[in-house]
Design a protein around this motif. Sequence first.
Motif, PDB file in Angstrom:
ATOM      1  N   LEU A 141      51.538  77.846  22.766  1.00 43.53           N
ATOM      2  CA  LEU A 141      50.528  76.811  22.524  1.00 43.53           C
ATOM      3  C   LEU A 141      50.644  76.231  21.109  1.00 43.53           C
ATOM      4  CD1 LEU A 141      48.155  75.206  23.600  1.00 43.53           C
ATOM      5  CD2 LEU A 141      46.633  77.032  22.818  1.00 43.53           C
ATOM      6  N   LYS A 142      50.993  77.071  20.158  1.00 45.54           N
ATOM      7  CA  LYS A 142      51.127  76.591  18.774  1.00 45.54           C
ATOM      8  C   LYS A 142      52.236  75.541  18.689  1.00 45.54           C
ATOM      9  CE  LYS A 142      51.123  77.951  14.003  1.00 45.54           C
ATOM     10  NZ  LYS A 142      51.660  76.637  13.709  1.00 45.54           N
ATOM     11  N   ARG A 143      53.368  75.843  19.339  1.00 44.50           N
ATOM     12  CA  ARG A 143      54.479  74.882  19.345  1.00 44.50           C
ATOM     13  C   ARG A 143      54.032  73.563  19.977  1.00 44.50           C
ATOM     14  NH1 ARG A 143      59.788  76.496  18.801  1.00 44.50           N
ATOM     15  NH2 ARG A 143      60.000  74.240  18.757  1.00 44.50           N
ATOM     16  N   MET A 144      53.231  73.682  21.045  1.00 42.66           N
ATOM     17  CA  MET A 144      52.781  72.473  21.749  1.00 42.66           C
ATOM     18  C   MET A 144      51.806  71.657  20.896  1.00 42.66           C
ATOM     19  SD  MET A 144      52.310  74.204  25.468  1.00 42.66           S
ATOM     20  CE  MET A 144      51.680  72.751  26.310  1.00 42.66           C
ATOM     21  N   LEU A 145      50.967  72.352  20.134  1.00 44.92           N
ATOM     22  CA  LEU A 145      50.008  71.633  19.280  1.00 44.92           C
ATOM     23  C   LEU A 145      50.748  70.883  18.161  1.00 44.92           C
ATOM     24  CD1 LEU A 145      47.162  74.300  19.185  1.00 44.92           C
ATOM     25  CD2 LEU A 145      47.072  72.055  20.295  1.00 44.92           C
ATOM     26  N   ASP A 146      51.850  71.463  17.679  1.00 49.44           N
ATOM     27  CA  ASP A 146      52.668  70.760  16.681  1.00 49.44           C
ATOM     28  C   ASP A 146      53.251  69.479  17.275  1.00 49.44           C
ATOM     29  OD1 ASP A 146      52.111  72.768  14.904  1.00 49.44           O
ATOM     30  OD2 ASP A 146      54.032  73.815  15.141  1.00 49.44           O
ATOM     31  N   ILE A 147      53.709  69.582  18.525  1.00 48.00           N
ATOM     32  CA  ILE A 147      54.292  68.401  19.199  1.00 48.00           C
ATOM     33  C   ILE A 147      53.196  67.352  19.433  1.00 48.00           C
ATOM     34  CG2 ILE A 147      55.419  67.623  21.348  1.00 48.00           C
ATOM     35  CD1 ILE A 147      56.709  70.506  21.398  1.00 48.00           C
ATOM     36  N   TYR A 148      52.013  67.821  19.815  1.00 50.55           N
ATOM     37  CA  TYR A 148      50.873  66.908  20.028  1.00 50.55           C
ATOM     38  C   TYR A 148      50.595  66.115  18.739  1.00 50.55           C
ATOM     39  CZ  TYR A 148      45.906  65.649  20.064  1.00 50.55           C
ATOM     40  OH  TYR A 148      44.726  64.975  19.932  1.00 50.55           O
ATOM     41  N   GLU A 149      50.615  66.810  17.617  1.00 53.55           N
ATOM     42  CA  GLU A 149      50.319  66.137  16.354  1.00 53.55           C
ATOM     43  C   GLU A 149      51.408  65.149  15.966  1.00 53.55           C
ATOM     44  OE1 GLU A 149      48.973  68.819  13.267  1.00 53.55           O
ATOM     45  OE2 GLU A 149      47.318  69.431  14.570  1.00 53.55           O
ATOM     46  N   LYS A 150      52.664  65.544  16.233  1.00 53.07           N
ATOM     47  CA  LYS A 150      53.784  64.670  15.863  1.00 53.07           C
ATOM     48  C   LYS A 150      53.786  63.389  16.694  1.00 53.07           C
ATOM     49  CE  LYS A 150      58.725  64.490  15.357  1.00 53.07           C
ATOM     50  NZ  LYS A 150      60.000  65.104  15.579  1.00 53.07           N
ATOM     51  N   TYR A 151      53.639  63.521  18.018  1.00 52.53           N
ATOM     52  CA  TYR A 151      53.767  62.354  18.903  1.00 52.53           C
ATOM     53  C   TYR A 151      52.419  61.700  19.227  1.00 52.53           C
ATOM     54  CZ  TYR A 151      58.601  63.862  19.565  1.00 52.53           C
ATOM     55  OH  TYR A 151      59.908  64.204  19.360  1.00 52.53           O
ATOM     56  N   GLY A 204      51.751  77.189  32.871  1.00 54.02           N
ATOM     57  CA  GLY A 204      50.332  77.167  32.549  1.00 54.02           C
ATOM     58  C   GLY A 204      49.872  76.923  31.119  1.00 54.02           C
ATOM     59  N   ARG A 205      50.414  75.901  30.448  1.00 57.48           N
ATOM     60  CA  ARG A 205      49.907  75.499  29.130  1.00 57.48           C
ATOM     61  C   ARG A 205      49.899  73.980  29.068  1.00 57.48           C
ATOM     62  NH1 ARG A 205      49.753  80.086  29.594  1.00 57.48           N
ATOM     63  NH2 ARG A 205      50.209  81.797  28.191  1.00 57.48           N
ATOM     64  N   TYR A 206      48.781  73.423  28.626  1.00 55.41           N
ATOM     65  CA  TYR A 206      48.644  71.972  28.528  1.00 55.41           C
ATOM     66  C   TYR A 206      47.901  71.643  27.239  1.00 55.41           C
ATOM     67  CZ  TYR A 206      49.086  72.324  33.677  1.00 55.41           C
ATOM     68  OH  TYR A 206      49.494  72.613  34.960  1.00 55.41           O
ATOM     69  N   VAL A 207      48.261  70.527  26.627  1.00 49.83           N
ATOM     70  CA  VAL A 207      47.407  69.950  25.581  1.00 49.83           C
ATOM     71  C   VAL A 207      47.037  68.568  26.112  1.00 49.83           C
ATOM     72  CG1 VAL A 207      47.205  69.210  23.193  1.00 49.83           C
ATOM     73  CG2 VAL A 207      48.597  71.224  23.745  1.00 49.83           C
ATOM     74  N   LEU A 208      45.740  68.359  26.330  1.00 47.86           N
ATOM     75  CA  LEU A 208      45.305  67.157  27.048  1.00 47.86           C
ATOM     76  C   LEU A 208      44.471  66.253  26.147  1.00 47.86           C
ATOM     77  CD1 LEU A 208      44.250  68.935  30.373  1.00 47.86           C
ATOM     78  CD2 LEU A 208      46.392  67.731  29.904  1.00 47.86           C
ATOM     79  N   THR A 209      44.657  64.957  26.317  1.00 51.39           N
ATOM     80  CA  THR A 209      43.845  63.995  25.568  1.00 51.39           C
ATOM     81  C   THR A 209      42.501  63.835  26.303  1.00 51.39           C
ATOM     82  OG1 THR A 209      44.829  62.183  26.816  1.00 51.39           O
ATOM     83  CG2 THR A 209      45.890  62.752  24.724  1.00 51.39           C
ATOM     84  N   PRO A 210      41.470  63.335  25.613  1.00 53.21           N
ATOM     85  CA  PRO A 210      40.149  63.259  26.255  1.00 53.21           C
ATOM     86  C   PRO A 210      40.127  62.385  27.512  1.00 53.21           C
ATOM     87  CG  PRO A 210      40.001  62.812  23.885  1.00 53.21           C
ATOM     88  CD  PRO A 210      41.436  62.931  24.193  1.00 53.21           C
ATOM     89  N   GLN A 239      48.514  54.744  31.260  1.00 54.79           N
ATOM     90  CA  GLN A 239      47.786  54.383  30.034  1.00 54.79           C
ATOM     91  C   GLN A 239      48.400  54.941  28.764  1.00 54.79           C
ATOM     92  OE1 GLN A 239      43.616  55.540  30.154  1.00 54.79           O
ATOM     93  NE2 GLN A 239      43.687  55.488  32.373  1.00 54.79           N
ATOM     94  N   GLN A 240      49.021  56.107  28.856  1.00 55.44           N
ATOM     95  CA  GLN A 240      49.505  56.754  27.629  1.00 55.44           C
ATOM     96  C   GLN A 240      50.705  57.648  27.900  1.00 55.44           C
ATOM     97  OE1 GLN A 240      46.534  60.441  27.115  1.00 55.44           O
ATOM     98  NE2 GLN A 240      45.499  58.507  26.755  1.00 55.44           N
ATOM     99  N   LYS A 241      51.428  57.947  26.811  1.00 54.88           N
ATOM    100  CA  LYS A 241      52.638  58.762  26.953  1.00 54.88           C
ATOM    101  C   LYS A 241      52.293  60.236  27.101  1.00 54.88           C
ATOM    102  CE  LYS A 241      55.985  55.871  24.549  1.00 54.88           C
ATOM    103  NZ  LYS A 241      56.765  55.725  23.323  1.00 54.88           N
ATOM    104  N   LEU A 242      53.251  60.982  27.627  1.00 57.65           N
ATOM    105  CA  LEU A 242      53.088  62.423  27.794  1.00 57.65           C
ATOM    106  C   LEU A 242      54.415  63.086  27.437  1.00 57.65           C
ATOM    107  CD1 LEU A 242      51.306  64.789  28.995  1.00 57.65           C
ATOM    108  CD2 LEU A 242      52.446  64.332  31.183  1.00 57.65           C
ATOM    109  N   TYR A 243      54.328  64.249  26.800  1.00 53.20           N
ATOM    110  CA  TYR A 243      55.538  64.969  26.410  1.00 53.20           C
ATOM    111  C   TYR A 243      55.559  66.364  27.042  1.00 53.20           C
ATOM    112  CZ  TYR A 243      56.448  61.153  23.297  1.00 53.20           C
ATOM    113  OH  TYR A 243      56.720  59.896  22.829  1.00 53.20           O
ATOM    114  N   ALA A 244      56.743  66.948  27.067  1.00 53.95           N
ATOM    115  CA  ALA A 244      56.867  68.304  27.622  1.00 53.95           C
ATOM    116  C   ALA A 244      57.640  69.171  26.637  1.00 53.95           C
ATOM    117  CB  ALA A 244      57.588  68.256  28.960  1.00 53.95           C
TER     118      ALA A 244
END
Length: 286
Positions: A141-151, A204-210, A239-244
């Motif tokens: 999840l930490k790695r994913m949160l870094d990607i969320y912040e970058k993109y 089973g890990r997601y970082v989701l926008t509102p 509506q918006q981009k998504l990363y994996a």
Amino acid sequence: MKVRKAVIIAAGRGTRFLPMTRSQPKEMMPLVDKPLIQYAVEEALNSGIEQVIIVTAQGKSAIEDYFERSPELEHFLEQKGDTERLSQMREIAGMADISYVRQKEQLGLGHAINTARELVGGEPCAVILPDDIIDSAVPCLKRMLDIYEKYEAGVIAVERIGDEDTRKYGIIEPKQVAERVYQVLSLVEKPEPAQAPSRLGIVGRYVLTPQIFDVLAVTPPGKGNEIQVTDALQLLLKQQKLYAFELEGIRYDTGTPLGWLKANVALALKRDDLGPELREYFKKLL
Ligand code: UTP
């Protein structure tokens, strides 16, 4: 906006673990000596999450009890002078700021996530499925949160899977943008191998926008007649981009008896207090 909240989804029926799950939530099964749900909470906290929301269902109150203080047990350990266990018990009860919400009807993972909408309160959020235990040096999840912040976009975890397994996972159509990072061009839930756009399966890990919540509210039931988060994410792609993020380390699917056994053996073998003796035992047994 920083991701402060994690939603841990623990409302499923756990039919693959019957009869065990007749009277016990599968999230309370032990992985060596801690329940599965604790690994999910720890991964959230170790990734910088401040608030945890657990989606439960009828028959799952053992999860809530587990994170409560237990004055009677603490008193007993105090009297016994078992200070080590006493502090362990206090640590569990105080480990996180946890709220609970119940999914009243098991209408699917997408529906379970939407049950947490009020508690998430218009913020982005992480979602963890405690069945998927990921053993890695840096929490997935930490790695994913870094990607969320970058993109500045949603992120889902994926893993390379075998041909026959496409029927068990959501599958992405990927465009690689960095090491282990893909832009998701499309997603499809549980396709036949011939129709699958890749062999990268969603785990089973997601970082989701509102915005996911508005989409989940109008997503019709899909595969298995369940409201699928994969379908909602496909709709949101308009509506918006998504990363994996292609996860690092080893993932165990503890939602099945074999996956759960493998996770127990692997994690116990890594422990100094259990590993050496267990290894000797296996040598004899095999
Ligand atoms: P699964 O289908 O893998 O788990 O759902 P399950 O339904 O609990 O187990 P089986 O298939 O009956 O053995 C994926 C995730 O979605 C949650 C589950 O708890 C699991 O974490 N889920 C699924 C819900 O919370 N609610 C639902 O209505 C469906």
